[in-house]
Write an enzyme that holds these catalytic residues in place. Structure first.
Site, short mmCIF file in Angstrom:
data_model
loop_
_atom_site.label_atom_id
_atom_site.label_comp_id
_atom_site.label_asym_id
_atom_site.label_seq_id
_atom_site.Cartn_x
_atom_site.Cartn_y
_atom_site.Cartn_z
N ASP A 1 0.85 -1.18 0.00
CA ASP A 1 0.00 0.00 0.00
C ASP A 1 0.89 1.24 0.00
OD1 ASP A 1 -2.35 1.73 0.31
OD2 ASP A 1 -3.35 -0.10 0.99
N HIS B 1 -2.82 3.06 -4.92
CA HIS B 1 -2.32 2.71 -3.58
C HIS B 1 -0.90 2.17 -3.64
CE1 HIS B 1 -5.61 3.40 -0.78
NE2 HIS B 1 -6.48 2.90 -1.66
N GLU C 1 -10.07 2.16 -5.16
CA GLU C 1 -9.84 3.58 -4.90
C GLU C 1 -8.76 4.21 -5.79
OE1 GLU C 1 -11.04 3.99 -0.27
OE2 GLU C 1 -9.04 3.20 -0.61
C1 ACM Z 1 -10.67 -0.93 0.77
O1 ACM Z 1 -11.15 -0.90 1.92
N1 ACM Z 1 -10.15 0.17 0.24
C2 ACM Z 1 -10.70 -2.13 -0.04
#
Ligand code: ACM
Ligand code: ZN
Length: 767
Positions: free
Chosen positions: A192, A267, A333
């Site tokens: 991440d 991410h 996201e």
């Molecule tokens: C997530 O909670 N962004 C998968």
């Protein structure tokens, strides 16, 4: 005769109670039949099994070392003694790959299964019937026949090790806890923005640079400054490939598959910190220190072919380490802005005939899926991978509610359900009062227990695509092993029962009874856990202008005490039995009492106001948001005033003004009108700029009786409730209209600057 009957009855009752308690297994087995007597594990007990079978030998080793750990007894193997524990793998119909049969008699234990998985689960069931810690004594098991098998094949637990790095020892502890409750998929979130955690030999900077960030652990996640180029990046860590292999094997012994998540295309600020050429901007940066994304690149460039070469090389090493059929590639996201501003990404869109950036993400995922399939694996990703078109064979993990999962199952793709409610274990479970700071939200033990993974929208044909469900633990706010334990215990036990046990065997009271030995086990092992949600739910109902309240608690057999005079409830306060009628303005406070002790960290509290508009009809010029309907259309006249919880009691409207008319049904004499409004900066909710009050006798001609202008700054971050009011000379009115004027846009400096603001109002009080 009569006396004898009574004694027999007592014996039966006692016997039944003993039986149930002696078999407190979680998740509840499919079938349990108790018998009289015990099996004693002592030095005269031997294990009988086919030692040529490697899988079986492995499971037997797990059993014997567990027994030795608890009792010190070293069980002999394949030596005919007076008592034996027999292990057998053979074909048994109807119990599947993970099912088992367990027969305990005074002279033998027989464990039978179709595969090692079932054997391991039989051993876990036995271990739940034994002490949790070393006793140095013989071990006693009740005689019982169990047949058991799971309802779902995917019983997952996720852990984010990017936001905080957890050592291999902590990972093994997590795996042990999962195994005890028959969870079988560990979703390891290894990548991440704030840290890359897996050694990749071909790209050493992923861990030498990407695994380390500037340490701002002393600051709350969202308030951390960004790293500057010459800052010392000291916080983090990563798993070497050697450590990963060892953990994968450790998990496999316990029938747990590790699904690695190599997040893409968003991410990945940590990967870009290591190799800036992977991003659209190609600028230097360090991994994120927290939740501040200003001027950070967190996407791979989708127009750059070398990004795909890089990812294929990374995935090749990943697949060499993880035998899992599924490889998780994230996909959630993705902020599409950098792609919109990138020449290469825009060229790609043109060349490939794509419509937009959503299709560019879909294009990205399809390339990756093709590669994963070429290695005989399957791709799984978060539900955003549906946008712009799902890759041909992708499995979807539904996290933004159930909609993504439903859509994917209808498209005949496999899905794993992990909706925020109730599967996000980074949310509070009882608090926020009395709990460590969490990201927000609330998923109590009972909401997890009540969860049904198959959405009712799916028909019989589509249901079969639901592989199971999973809980996710994101760790922005979780930095220690103790905190990890607290977030998953005991919620994971509720989820394990949802995923393993028969749907119609669910029984909240019985589950709570079976939970007690697990609590004892956690105490003995020193695990941190939540002891329960002792909050009282205050539920008002307004029928025929009469207001009454019910009080409920999740705790079985809890006593609820309450006060109506504003004082804190204690063990001597009124005990709740039936709905309470509210006839006067008052504040109700309620708490749970167990064993003569008040358990609620803070009493539940609700203010009620009795006034001339109670139960009267309200009509709106613009509709209230469907998300904030509170108790329905007449929430403004139900006598219940909103608290700081936004999802209850408040009517919310986005961007538009809240203009409402109340019909008092007859002409009344009034002198005062007021309305409460909420400001909650973090939730984009702002006080109205002003509220205007008008009255009318005919509903046509209105007279303004007051205008109250807001005097509280829109930059106040603490939740604030303000009463807007008008006081005037006695007047006759049947209709009351108030207009609360929306701020319209979130103010300058707010994270939502320029975007529509919310306006929240509650109880219009007329006197
Ligand atoms: C997530 O909670 N962004 C998968
Ligand atoms: Zn680009």
């Amino acid at each position: 005769m009569k006396k004898l009957f009574l004694i027999t009855l007592l014996f039966l009752i006692n016997h039944t109670i003993f039986s149930q308690e002696s078999i407190a297994i979680i998740p509840k087995p499919v079938s349990v039949v108790m018998h009289n007597g015990n099996f004693v594990i002592d030095a005269k007990t031997s294990i009988l099994y086919d030692f040529h079978n490697k899988e079986l030998s492995n499971a037997v080793q797990f059993f014997s070392s567990s027994i030795k750990e608890i009792s010190g007894i070293e069980l002999r193997k394949n030596l005919h003694q007076e008592k034996s524990v027999n292990f057998q793998i053979k074909q048994i119909p109807n119990i599947g790959k993970e099912g088992y049969q367990l027969q305990i008699t005074p002279t033998s234990i027989t464990i039978t299964a179709n595969s090692k998985a079932g054997i391991v689960y039989a051993v876990q069931s036995i271990l739940q019937l034994l002490p949790g810690v070393r006793t140095n004594a013989i071990l006693k098991l009740p005689c019982v026949t169990i047949e058991d098998y799971p309802r779902f094949e995917w019983r997952g637990m996720h852990l984010d090790v990017s936001r905080h790095f957890f050592s291999p020892e902590i990972i093994k502890e997590y795996i042990n806890l999962m195994a005890r409750y028959k969870m079988n998929v560990f979703h390891w979130h290894l990548v991440d923005d704030q840290g890359w955690r897996i050694e990749i030999k071909k790209y050493p900077k992923l861990t030498s640079v990407g695994a380390w960030r500037v340490d701002y652990t002393n600051l709350v996640w969202g308030n951390r400054p960004q790293a500057k180029p010459n800052d010392d990046a000291t916080y983090g860590g990563y798993y070497t490939q050697y450590q990963i292999k060892e953990i994968v094997a450790y998990a496999a012994e316990r029938n747990i598959t590790i699904v690695p998540e190599i997040e893409m295309p968003g991410h990945v600020a940590s990967a870009i910190a290591a190799y800036p050429e992977l991003s659209c901007s190609q600028k230097f940066q360090l991994p994120l220190t927290g939740g501040n994304y200003t001027n950070i690149s967190s996407n791979y460039c989708a127009g750059n072919d070398s990004v795909f070469t890089f990812l294929q090389n990374v995935l090749t090493e990943v697949m060499q380490l993880f035998p899992s059929k599924y490889i998780h590639v994230g996909g959630d996201e993705v902020d599409k802005t950098p792609w919109k501003n990138c020449v290469k990404c825009q060229n790609r869109i043109k060349q490939e005939g794509l419509k937009n950036e959503e299709e560019l993400q879909s294009y990205f995922m399809k390339i990756i899926e093709k590669f994963i399939i070429s290695k005989n694996r399957k791709m799984i990703g978060w539900d955003e991978i549906l946008e712009g078109g799902l890759a041909p064979e992708a499995t979807v993990m539904s996290w933004r509610g159930e909609a993504g999962g439903i859509e994917a199952a209808k498209q005949k793709h496999n899905v794993v359900m992990t909706p925020g409610t109730p599967c996000y274990f980074d949310h509070y479970q009882t608090g926020p009062e009395g709990e460590p700071l969490a990201i927000g939200g609330m998923n109590t033990l009972k909401t997890v227990y009540d969860y049904e993974p198959i959405p009712k929208e799916l028909n019989d044909e589509n249901k079969k695509y639901v592989l199971g469900a999973q809980a996710n633990l994101w760790t922005e706010f979780v930095t220690t092993a103790e905190h990890v334990e607290y977030m998953v215990l005991p919620r994971m036990l509720a989820l394990s029962e949802v995923l393993w046990s028969k749907k119609d065997a669910k029984d909240w009271i019985d589950f709570n009874k079976r939970l007690q030995p697990s609590f004892k086990y956690f105490d003995e092992k020193g695990f941190h856990y939540s002891k329960g949600n002792f909050n009282v739910e205050i539920k008002p109902t307004s029928i025929n202008n009469k207001l009454s309240v019910t009080l409920t608690s999740e705790i079985p057999n809890a006593i609820i005490v309450y006060t109506t005079n504003g004082t804190e409830p204690n063990t001597l306060s009124n005990v709740y039995t039936n709905p309470i009628e509210i006839n006067a303005s008052l504040t109700l406070k309620a708490a749970v009492v167990v064993n003569n002790k008040v358990m609620s960290v803070k009493p539940a509290e609700q203010k009620f106001v009795i006034h001339k508009a109670i139960g009267k009809n309200v009509t709106y010029q613009y509709s209230i948001s469907k998300y904030y309907m509170a108790n329905g259309n007449n929430s403004l006249t139900d006598g219940v005033t909103g608290t700081f919880a936004v999802n209850k009691y408040w009517h919310g409207i986005n961007e538009k003004d809240l203009i409402a008319t109340i019909d008092l049904a007859e002409i009344k004499s009034i002198t005062n009108i007021s309305i409460n409004c909420l400001q909650k900066y973090a939730d984009w909710i702002f006080l109205p700029t002003s509220v205007q009050f008008e009255i009318s006798t005919d509903g046509i001609n209105y007279t303004t009786v007051g205008k109250d202008v807001n005097n509280i700054s829109t930059s106040i971050k603490e939740p604030t409730i303000k009463t807007f009011s008008a006081t005037f000379n006695q007047a006759n009115a049947r209709y009351i209209r108030f207009s609360a004027y929306n701020l319209k846009e979130c103010p300058k400096g707010h994270p939502g600057e320029g975007k529509p603001a919310w306006l929240f109002a509650d109880e219009i009080i007329v006197n």
